[in-house]
Design a protein around this motif. Structure first.
Motif, PDB file in Angstrom:
ATOM      1  N   SER A   1       1.558  -1.671  -6.305  1.00  0.00           N
ATOM      2  CA  SER A   1       0.933  -0.936  -5.209  1.00  0.00           C
ATOM      3  C   SER A   1      -0.577  -0.894  -5.362  1.00  0.00           C
ATOM      4  O   SER A   1      -1.104  -0.759  -6.477  1.00  0.00           O
ATOM      5  CB  SER A   1       1.487   0.492  -5.160  1.00  0.00           C
ATOM      6  OG  SER A   1       0.957   1.197  -4.052  1.00  0.00           O
TER       7      SER A   1
ATOM      8  N   ILE B   1       0.859  -1.187   0.000  1.00  0.00           N
ATOM      9  CA  ILE B   1       0.000   0.000   0.000  1.00  0.00           C
ATOM     10  C   ILE B   1       0.895   1.237   0.000  1.00  0.00           C
ATOM     11  O   ILE B   1       1.838   1.333   0.788  1.00  0.00           O
ATOM     12  CB  ILE B   1      -0.930   0.019   1.228  1.00  0.00           C
ATOM     13  CG1 ILE B   1      -1.976  -1.095   1.124  1.00  0.00           C
ATOM     14  CG2 ILE B   1      -1.615   1.383   1.365  1.00  0.00           C
ATOM     15  CD1 ILE B   1      -2.856  -1.228   2.351  1.00  0.00           C
TER      16      ILE B   1
ATOM     17  N   VAL C   1      -4.439   0.548  -3.293  1.00  0.00           N
ATOM     18  CA  VAL C   1      -5.042   1.637  -2.503  1.00  0.00           C
ATOM     19  C   VAL C   1      -4.409   2.989  -2.823  1.00  0.00           C
ATOM     20  O   VAL C   1      -4.045   3.748  -1.919  1.00  0.00           O
ATOM     21  CB  VAL C   1      -4.984   1.356  -0.983  1.00  0.00           C
ATOM     22  CG1 VAL C   1      -6.010   2.209  -0.243  1.00  0.00           C
ATOM     23  CG2 VAL C   1      -5.224  -0.116  -0.661  1.00  0.00           C
TER      24      VAL C   1
END
Length: 339
Positions: free
Chosen positions: A209, A184, A211
């Motif tokens: 990655s 994240i 979010v």
């Protein structure tokens, strides 16, 4: 669309990937089979080649929908899936499922995923929210090596989680195991992702990655011009209001990012995540054609300038003036958080 190689592997990913959770879990509204398949196909038509799913999404539906929607494009796409949760074990409400990492379980989980996906190999097979004790298990990695040798998996890694934190897991994955990590990282949640990215760049190990939009704060869902009403009977209402108010205050602090950019808030937020070259792909949550097309437009934007990136790092270190940072989760302390 642009494409990057996941460092340390031969996988070439679209810089903006598709998180299949959005069309298979019901977390963003009822699951609509026809609409979900249409969204996946539209993403492929616009250049998305990396699709990330898991056996837990929709009790396997997150893999089945990939077969239903994109089976004719199997050689043109990169499929990421995940394993580690025991889908046959009883689950209490929304509590995290029990996890299993023994060789027999992992092999069976892979075989089940292959069947649901309608393929004979998974490109990027990730241990789903594996804790440090699991990542330290040599038999787990021996089993994954065996799946690679058998041609069932091309590359494996660790999806670090759940949610934010887990510094020890991320660092051990990259530094000791030298395998890719899913992390994240976004403007408002830069640590420990920033640390993982620095280590990954030094080690030559790729990351992806998720979010990137901080749960709606960076995609236009929440603004001061759009009042959000929470149900007073919801026991989470107070926390939601606090989270939203702090988030909007943070958004006020980064308006300079958008003043000199042709992109939307959501697009610039994606470019922030993609600025480090070691980040091969970012996985936003996309639930409509309009949102999909907006987010994919980020690939054509110029990267965030160095001076603005430095300013964002400084703002994050001061938590954008919103008081102390929330504690970071840890597997090694009695409290469950880093001291």
């Amino acid at each position: 669309m642009k494409y990057r190689t996941l460092a340390g592997t031969d996988l070439k990913l679209s810089t903006i990937g598709f998180g299949v959770w959005s069309v298979s879990t019901g977390w963003w509204g009822p699951v609509d089979k026809e609409a979900g398949e249409a969204l996946l196909n539209r993403a492929f038509d616009l250049g998305v080649t990396f699709f990330d799913t898991a056996d837990t999404y929709g009790e396997g539906y997150g893999e089945e929908i990939m077969n239903n929607a994109l089976c004719s494009h199997r050689q043109e796409i990169v499929i990421g899936s995940k394993f580690g949760y025991d889908l046959d074990a009883p689950r209490e409400g929304h509590k995290e499922r029990p996890q299993k990492w023994d060789p027999e379980f992992v092999v069976e989980a892979c075989n089940r995923s292959l069947k649901r996906l309608g393929t004979d190999y998974i490109d990027f097979y990730q241990a789903h929210n594996a804790r440090l004790s699991a990542i330290e298990r040599d038999d787990l990695f021996d089993t994954l090596d065996g799946l690679v040798k058998a041609g069932k998996v091309r590359t494996y890694g660790i999806a670090v989680g759940p949610d934010i934190g887990w510094v020890e897991e991320g660092e051990f994955t990259i530094q000791k195991r030298h395998v890719p990590a899913q992390i994240i990282y976004n403007v408002f949640e830069q640590e420990p992702g920033r640390r993982f990215i620095e280590v990954a760049a030094k080690e030559g190990v790729g990351v992806v990655s998720r979010v990137p939009h901080a749960s709606g704060l960076l995609d236009g869902t929440y603004t001061r011009d759009k009042p959000i009403e929470f149900d007073p009977s919801d026991h989470r209402t107070y926390r939601k209001k606090q989270w939203l108010e702090k988030g909007l205050n943070k958004l006020d602090e980064i308006q300079f990012l958008f003043e000199n950019s042709d992109g939307t808030v959501a697009q610039v937020a994606l470019q922030f995540v993609l600025k480090p070259e070691i980040v091969a792909s970012v996985l936003p949550t996309m639930t409509s054609i309009e949102q999909l097309e907006e987010f994919l437009g980020a690939a054509d934007l110029a990267e965030v300038p160095d001076d603005e990136n430095t300013r964002l790092a400084d703002l994050y270190d001061d938590n954008f003036g919103q008081g102390p940072h929330d504690p970071i989760k840890s597997s090694l302390t009695e409290s469950g958080y880093r001291d």
